[in-house]
Design a protein around this motif. Sequence first.
Motif, PDB file in Angstrom:
ATOM      1  N   GLY A 105       0.834  -1.184   0.000  1.00  0.00           N
ATOM      2  CA  GLY A 105       0.000   0.000   0.000  1.00  0.00           C
ATOM      3  C   GLY A 105       0.874   1.241   0.000  1.00  0.00           C
ATOM      4  O   GLY A 105       2.106   1.152   0.144  1.00  0.00           O
ATOM      5  N   SER A 106       0.240   2.381  -0.126  1.00  0.00           N
ATOM      6  CA  SER A 106       0.994   3.638  -0.225  1.00  0.00           C
ATOM      7  C   SER A 106       1.332   4.216   1.140  1.00  0.00           C
ATOM      8  O   SER A 106       2.012   5.229   1.235  1.00  0.00           O
TER       9      SER A 106
ATOM     10  N   PHE B  34      15.007  -9.311  -2.570  1.00  0.00           N
ATOM     11  CA  PHE B  34      14.255  -8.236  -3.213  1.00  0.00           C
ATOM     12  C   PHE B  34      14.974  -6.907  -3.012  1.00  0.00           C
ATOM     13  O   PHE B  34      15.652  -6.691  -2.010  1.00  0.00           O
ATOM     14  N   TYR B  36      13.646  -2.858  -3.121  1.00  0.00           N
ATOM     15  CA  TYR B  36      12.518  -1.949  -3.238  1.00  0.00           C
ATOM     16  C   TYR B  36      13.023  -0.516  -3.207  1.00  0.00           C
ATOM     17  O   TYR B  36      14.044  -0.206  -2.591  1.00  0.00           O
ATOM     18  N   GLN B  38      11.657   3.474  -2.260  1.00  0.00           N
ATOM     19  CA  GLN B  38      10.607   4.229  -1.563  1.00  0.00           C
ATOM     20  C   GLN B  38      10.863   5.717  -1.738  1.00  0.00           C
ATOM     21  O   GLN B  38      11.940   6.218  -1.396  1.00  0.00           O
ATOM     22  N   ASN B  41       7.078   9.550   1.884  1.00  0.00           N
ATOM     23  CA  ASN B  41       5.667   9.379   2.244  1.00  0.00           C
ATOM     24  C   ASN B  41       4.901   8.497   1.265  1.00  0.00           C
ATOM     25  O   ASN B  41       3.705   8.707   1.034  1.00  0.00           O
ATOM     26  N   GLN B  42       5.594   7.544   0.709  1.00  0.00           N
ATOM     27  CA  GLN B  42       4.939   6.599  -0.191  1.00  0.00           C
ATOM     28  C   GLN B  42       5.269   5.172   0.215  1.00  0.00           C
ATOM     29  O   GLN B  42       6.156   4.921   1.039  1.00  0.00           O
ATOM     30  N   GLY B  43       4.553   4.253  -0.376  1.00  0.00           N
ATOM     31  CA  GLY B  43       4.833   2.847  -0.138  1.00  0.00           C
ATOM     32  C   GLY B  43       6.067   2.393  -0.888  1.00  0.00           C
ATOM     33  O   GLY B  43       6.853   3.206  -1.380  1.00  0.00           O
ATOM     34  N   LEU B  44       6.236   1.106  -0.975  1.00  0.00           N
ATOM     35  CA  LEU B  44       7.419   0.539  -1.625  1.00  0.00           C
ATOM     36  C   LEU B  44       7.086   0.038  -3.021  1.00  0.00           C
ATOM     37  O   LEU B  44       6.041  -0.568  -3.245  1.00  0.00           O
ATOM     38  N   LYS B  49      13.654  -8.809  -8.168  1.00  0.00           N
ATOM     39  CA  LYS B  49      13.698  -9.872  -7.177  1.00  0.00           C
ATOM     40  C   LYS B  49      14.450 -11.070  -7.729  1.00  0.00           C
ATOM     41  O   LYS B  49      14.482 -11.306  -8.943  1.00  0.00           O
ATOM     42  N   GLU B  88      14.991   6.336  -1.337  1.00  0.00           N
ATOM     43  CA  GLU B  88      15.535   5.381  -0.374  1.00  0.00           C
ATOM     44  C   GLU B  88      15.309   3.971  -0.912  1.00  0.00           C
ATOM     45  O   GLU B  88      14.249   3.660  -1.444  1.00  0.00           O
ATOM     46  N   PHE B  90      15.595  -0.229  -0.262  1.00  0.00           N
ATOM     47  CA  PHE B  90      15.595  -1.276   0.747  1.00  0.00           C
ATOM     48  C   PHE B  90      15.845  -2.631   0.103  1.00  0.00           C
ATOM     49  O   PHE B  90      15.206  -2.989  -0.885  1.00  0.00           O
ATOM     50  N   PHE B 104      13.598  -6.611   6.225  1.00  0.00           N
ATOM     51  CA  PHE B 104      14.201  -5.528   5.473  1.00  0.00           C
ATOM     52  C   PHE B 104      15.536  -5.105   6.059  1.00  0.00           C
ATOM     53  O   PHE B 104      15.766  -5.191   7.269  1.00  0.00           O
ATOM     54  N   GLY B 105      16.387  -4.613   5.185  1.00  0.00           N
ATOM     55  CA  GLY B 105      17.593  -3.947   5.639  1.00  0.00           C
ATOM     56  C   GLY B 105      17.253  -2.549   6.135  1.00  0.00           C
ATOM     57  O   GLY B 105      16.098  -2.114   6.091  1.00  0.00           O
ATOM     58  N   GLN B 106      18.272  -1.851   6.571  1.00  0.00           N
ATOM     59  CA  GLN B 106      18.077  -0.556   7.205  1.00  0.00           C
ATOM     60  C   GLN B 106      17.782   0.551   6.206  1.00  0.00           C
ATOM     61  O   GLN B 106      17.361   1.640   6.594  1.00  0.00           O
ATOM     62  N   GLY B 107      17.990   0.268   4.954  1.00  0.00           N
ATOM     63  CA  GLY B 107      17.732   1.270   3.934  1.00  0.00           C
ATOM     64  C   GLY B 107      18.964   2.083   3.586  1.00  0.00           C
ATOM     65  O   GLY B 107      19.829   2.325   4.432  1.00  0.00           O
TER      66      GLY B 107
END
Lengths: 113, 114
Positions: A105-106, B34, B36, B38, B41-44, B49, B88, B90, B104-107
């Motif tokens: 999700g966002s 994987f 990702y 980001q 203020n958004q999702g991944l 992968k 960012e 991940f 997840f890693g720390q980014g």
Amino acid sequence: GAVVSQHPSRVICKSGTSVKIECRSLDFQATTMFWYRQFPKQSLMLMATSNEGSKATYEQGVEKDKFLINHASLTLSTLTVTSAHPEDSSFYICSASGPKGYTFGSGTRLTVV
Amino acid sequence: AQSVTQLGSHVSVSEGALVLLRCNYSSSVPPYLFWYVQYPNQGLQLLLKYTTGATLVKGINGFEAEFKKSETSFHLTKPSAHMSDAAEYFCAVSEGTSYGKLTFGQGTILTVHP
């Protein structure tokens, strides 16, 4: 395809109130939903895993009575933060496991004042 | 138990330069890996992968990653950085399945300067 709609995107609530966050899989059935929490400038921490029709499995240290997760259908999962406090302020993200893998999700930015 | 370590919380490159973001993992079973991205203020968004098969994986936006079992690494690269790559990133691992819970890693925050 494989879209997850998360609402609200932002919410500000008063301390002591409850907030519900919804995640809907729009074009696929999500048998498993994951809920993550992300603090500023930090990684995503898994809070719980929910399977449709079953009780959620919470990660160690996550209060199940505070973070209520419901996954009553294959397309909807909700996270309710009960009696929210300022330390619950965070970015919450859901992720659905479906035919194309994980779809996120966002996110919801929760601010408790 | 599975874990992911991303080396470098911040990486800064010039536009047009090589991007290299490092990721090492630990897994007791063959991992699913994987990357990702980001935006604020958004999702991944999934970049790429690795599940099984070819160890060099190509993803979206010109990114690719190579799974090296001997080094337990899955570094992300892009030959030429673009300003729009600033975000960012991940790295994540799932043990034994592509549908289990992700760790997840720390980014790594990638900055691209002109």
